[in-house]
Design an enzyme around this catalytic site. Structure first.
Site, PDB file in Angstrom:
ATOM      1  CD  GLU A 176      -5.739  23.692 -39.309  1.00  0.00           C
ATOM      2  OE1 GLU A 176      -4.892  24.545 -39.669  1.00  0.00           O
ATOM      3  OE2 GLU A 176      -6.967  23.921 -39.254  1.00  0.00           O
ATOM      4  CD  GLU A 181     -12.469  24.056 -38.632  1.00  0.00           C
ATOM      5  OE1 GLU A 181     -12.082  25.225 -38.503  1.00  0.00           O
ATOM      6  OE2 GLU A 181     -12.374  23.413 -39.703  1.00  0.00           O
TER       7      GLU A 181
END
Length: 297
Positions: A176, A181
């Site tokens: 990932e 974020e």
């Protein structure tokens, strides 16, 4: 699937062409000869060639292009998306649509029981999560998006990538790449993080990018550059994080020499951001100007 896999090539910084400006002046009764027009200076060649993009130029109210994007749906069905999140993802245009001015708007809003959450209670919010799985992928190159993020306690927008072998390898073996974020409780900071076998979840290898002011005040461009045995993170063209296999903890496995697909989502609540509170404004909107993939020349 539109797999984008240019041949690996080591990057070199190109030196810009320098232009020298000459100035002439006259004094007394002497008249300066007219200066010749300066020769045009060619722009330095780009290191990158655009191979795919979604510019989100659809009419107001239209949903993301099905040739590029697929919806992830639900909450309880995905065990709270692994993070005990509070939103129920839908394919409703209320949660993801073009605004008619070149933006994709992903909206999280309060809702009356859109579906069950991981804890069996009705979810209190709807939102959207879209991805390019089985449609567009990249192995090497530059992937970036220009976005304006929502603010507020419990708000969690993200721009990220998962290995195209997710269905067979599972997570975290798929790998990932969290390109960006943001959690509302740290309003001046975004994060870039890598997850894989031996360094996943809270042990992901991440780095904050400090803005010196609220991230949500303006649009910014979030970028990851993926090369053989190297991943680089940038914000507005400036590097802040770089990882190679040598960066991994003992026992960690580098799983990034393969295709990845892109994800955009706006989560509400969860283990990391915490729950919204009375100060959190809804609807919350994540505005995406474009997503682009380039190959390296």
């Amino acid at each position: 699937m539109n797999a984008i896999t240019p041949a690996p090539r080591h990057w070199r910084q190109l030196l810009p062409t320098l232009a020298i400006a000459l100035t002439a002046c006259g004094g007394g009764t002497v008249t300066a000869a007219p200066a010749s027009a300066p020769a045009a200076v060619p722009a330095p060649p780009s290191n990158w060639t655009l191979v795919w993009s979604d510019e989100f130029n659809g009419a107001a109210g239209t949903v993301p292009n099905a040739a590029n994007w697929t919806y992830d749906l639900g909450n309880k069905e995905a065990d709270g998306w692994g993070n005990h999140e509070f939103q129920y993802y839908t394919a409703d245009a209320r949660n993801a649509q073009m605004d008619g001015a070149g933006l994709l708007v992903i909206t999280a809003e309060k809702a009356a029981n859109p579906g069950p959450c991981w804890n069996g209670a009705p979810c209190g919010y709807t939102s959207a999560r879209i991805h390019t799985g089985n449609k567009v992928s990249f192995t090497y190159g530059k992937v970036e998006a220009r976005m304006k993020l929502p603010s507020g306690q419990g708000i969690w927008p993200a721009f990220w990538a998962l290995g195209a072998d997710l269905a067979t390898a599972g997570w975290p073996k798929s790998g990932e790449i969290d390109i960006m974020e943001f959690v509302g409780k740290t309003p001046n900071t975004t994060y870039g993080t890598l997850h894989g076998p031996g360094y996943s979840g809270a042990q992901g290898i991440g780095k904050p990018r400090e803005f010196g002011g609220p991230v949500a005040n303006d649009f910014h461009t979030y970028t990851v550059i993926k090369r053989p045995n190297e991943i680089v993170w940038q914000v507005d063209g400036v590097e802040f994080h770089r990882l190679t296999p040598a960066s991994l903890p003992a026992g960690g496995t580098w799983v990034f020499e393969k295709p990845y697909f892109v994800i955009l989502n706006l989560a509400v609540g969860g283990d990391w951001p915490g729950a919204p509170d009375a100060t959190t404004a809804f609807p919350a909107q994540m505005k995406v100007d474009w997503v682009r993939i380039y190959k390296e020349n």
